[in-house]
Design a protein around this motif. Structure first.
Motif, PDB file in Angstrom:
ATOM      1  N   ASP A  56       0.829  -1.202   0.000  1.00 26.65           N
ATOM      2  CA  ASP A  56       0.000   0.000   0.000  1.00 26.65           C
ATOM      3  C   ASP A  56       0.863   1.252   0.000  1.00 26.65           C
ATOM      4  O   ASP A  56       1.944   1.276   0.603  1.00 26.65           O
ATOM      5  CB  ASP A  56      -0.920   0.024   1.219  1.00 26.65           C
ATOM      6  CG  ASP A  56      -2.010  -1.038   1.165  1.00 26.65           C
ATOM      7  OD1 ASP A  56      -2.465  -1.373   0.060  1.00 26.65           O
ATOM      8  OD2 ASP A  56      -2.399  -1.539   2.243  1.00 26.65           O
ATOM      9  N   LEU A  57       0.370   2.293  -0.654  1.00 31.80           N
ATOM     10  CA  LEU A  57       1.112   3.539  -0.816  1.00 31.80           C
ATOM     11  C   LEU A  57       1.448   4.214   0.513  1.00 31.80           C
ATOM     12  O   LEU A  57       2.574   4.677   0.693  1.00 31.80           O
ATOM     13  CB  LEU A  57       0.321   4.511  -1.710  1.00 31.80           C
ATOM     14  CG  LEU A  57       0.938   5.885  -1.910  1.00 31.80           C
ATOM     15  CD1 LEU A  57       2.273   5.768  -2.637  1.00 31.80           C
ATOM     16  CD2 LEU A  57      -0.012   6.787  -2.675  1.00 31.80           C
ATOM     17  N   LYS A  58       0.506   4.303   1.430  1.00 34.11           N
ATOM     18  CA  LYS A  58       0.758   5.061   2.662  1.00 34.11           C
ATOM     19  C   LYS A  58       1.903   4.494   3.489  1.00 34.11           C
ATOM     20  O   LYS A  58       2.807   5.236   3.866  1.00 34.11           O
ATOM     21  CB  LYS A  58      -0.532   5.197   3.467  1.00 34.11           C
ATOM     22  CG  LYS A  58      -1.494   6.166   2.796  1.00 34.11           C
ATOM     23  CD  LYS A  58      -2.757   6.375   3.570  1.00 34.11           C
ATOM     24  CE  LYS A  58      -3.645   7.328   2.780  1.00 34.11           C
ATOM     25  NZ  LYS A  58      -4.916   7.553   3.424  1.00 34.11           N
ATOM     26  N   ASP A 115       5.156   5.201   1.494  1.00 30.65           N
ATOM     27  CA  ASP A 115       5.621   6.583   1.649  1.00 30.65           C
ATOM     28  C   ASP A 115       6.307   6.786   3.000  1.00 30.65           C
ATOM     29  O   ASP A 115       7.356   7.426   3.089  1.00 30.65           O
ATOM     30  CB  ASP A 115       4.450   7.565   1.541  1.00 30.65           C
ATOM     31  CG  ASP A 115       4.093   7.923   0.115  1.00 30.65           C
ATOM     32  OD1 ASP A 115       4.869   7.632  -0.818  1.00 30.65           O
ATOM     33  OD2 ASP A 115       3.014   8.531  -0.078  1.00 30.65           O
ATOM     34  N   VAL A 147      -2.802   6.836  -7.072  1.00 28.70           N
ATOM     35  CA  VAL A 147      -1.777   7.503  -6.268  1.00 28.70           C
ATOM     36  C   VAL A 147      -2.305   8.824  -5.722  1.00 28.70           C
ATOM     37  O   VAL A 147      -2.117   9.152  -4.553  1.00 28.70           O
ATOM     38  CB  VAL A 147      -0.477   7.715  -7.085  1.00 28.70           C
ATOM     39  CG1 VAL A 147       0.530   8.548  -6.304  1.00 28.70           C
ATOM     40  CG2 VAL A 147       0.133   6.381  -7.479  1.00 28.70           C
ATOM     41  N   ASP A 148      -3.009   9.593  -6.543  1.00 25.20           N
ATOM     42  CA  ASP A 148      -3.538  10.894  -6.141  1.00 25.20           C
ATOM     43  C   ASP A 148      -4.486  10.778  -4.951  1.00 25.20           C
ATOM     44  O   ASP A 148      -4.477  11.620  -4.063  1.00 25.20           O
ATOM     45  CB  ASP A 148      -4.235  11.554  -7.328  1.00 25.20           C
ATOM     46  CG  ASP A 148      -4.694  12.962  -7.024  1.00 25.20           C
ATOM     47  OD1 ASP A 148      -3.917  13.729  -6.436  1.00 25.20           O
ATOM     48  OD2 ASP A 148      -5.845  13.294  -7.363  1.00 25.20           O
ATOM     49  N   ARG A 149      -5.277   9.752  -4.928  1.00 30.14           N
ATOM     50  CA  ARG A 149      -6.237   9.557  -3.831  1.00 30.14           C
ATOM     51  C   ARG A 149      -5.596   8.897  -2.613  1.00 30.14           C
ATOM     52  O   ARG A 149      -6.216   8.811  -1.565  1.00 30.14           O
ATOM     53  CB  ARG A 149      -7.410   8.718  -4.311  1.00 30.14           C
ATOM     54  CG  ARG A 149      -8.255   9.456  -5.313  1.00 30.14           C
ATOM     55  CD  ARG A 149      -9.495   8.690  -5.627  1.00 30.14           C
ATOM     56  NE  ARG A 149     -10.288   9.445  -6.600  1.00 30.14           N
ATOM     57  CZ  ARG A 149     -11.153   8.905  -7.408  1.00 30.14           C
ATOM     58  NH1 ARG A 149     -11.376   7.610  -7.376  1.00 30.14           N
ATOM     59  NH2 ARG A 149     -11.822   9.659  -8.255  1.00 30.14           N
ATOM     60  N   GLY A 150      -4.388   8.390  -2.767  1.00 32.89           N
ATOM     61  CA  GLY A 150      -3.685   7.769  -1.652  1.00 32.89           C
ATOM     62  C   GLY A 150      -4.107   6.339  -1.372  1.00 32.89           C
ATOM     63  O   GLY A 150      -3.718   5.767  -0.363  1.00 32.89           O
ATOM     64  N   ASN A 151      -4.905   5.742  -2.273  1.00 29.91           N
ATOM     65  CA  ASN A 151      -5.383   4.383  -2.036  1.00 29.91           C
ATOM     66  C   ASN A 151      -4.722   3.361  -2.957  1.00 29.91           C
ATOM     67  O   ASN A 151      -5.232   2.260  -3.149  1.00 29.91           O
ATOM     68  CB  ASN A 151      -6.906   4.312  -2.192  1.00 29.91           C
ATOM     69  CG  ASN A 151      -7.361   4.591  -3.618  1.00 29.91           C
ATOM     70  OD1 ASN A 151      -6.570   4.946  -4.487  1.00 29.91           O
ATOM     71  ND2 ASN A 151      -8.651   4.443  -3.855  1.00 29.91           N
TER      72      ASN A 151
END
Length: 121
Positions: free
Chosen positions: A14-16, A19, A66-70
């Protein structure tokens, strides 16, 4: 230069948390993303005049946005690049990289991989 066989390529997560972990290891995403891709850079200073090295880890969304963070991101093979001021970064195989720099880059990526392993999908 490709930093191969470090086990980070094909990591899916997952992106979060990605990051968070990348930031913790001084990899900066900043504005280097779009809706489907991310790019993290780690800056390595050099004593050479007007030369800076970068480790670049890229990935792309296999789910989400990516923009929505999901997004769920799949990472690609890391790159080692050489920035020539003011022209830009070169990642080509014809570039010469000091052996100690390559070893340092491999160790940095290995540390990131170890931590990412705890969050892989």
């Amino acid at each position: 230069m490709r930093l191969e066989n470090l086990g980070i390529e094909d990591t899916v997560m997952d992106l979060k948390p990605l990051d968070h972990i990348m930031g913790k290891h001084a990899f900066i995403r900043a504005g280097q993303w779009d809706y489907e891709r991310v790019t993290y850079d780690y800056k390595i200073g050099s004593k050479e005049k007007n030369i800076t090295y970068y480790i670049r880890i890229q990935g792309y969304a296999i789910e989400g946005d990516v923009d929505r963070g999901n997004a769920v991101i799949k990472l690609l093979t890391p790159l080692l690049g050489k920035h020539y001021y003011p022209h830009g970064v070169e990642y080509g195989e014809e570039e010469n990289f000091p052996e100690n720099l390559v070893e340092r880059a491999n160790k940095i990526v290995a540390k990131v991989k170890d931590e990412l392993s705890n969050y892989e999908k």
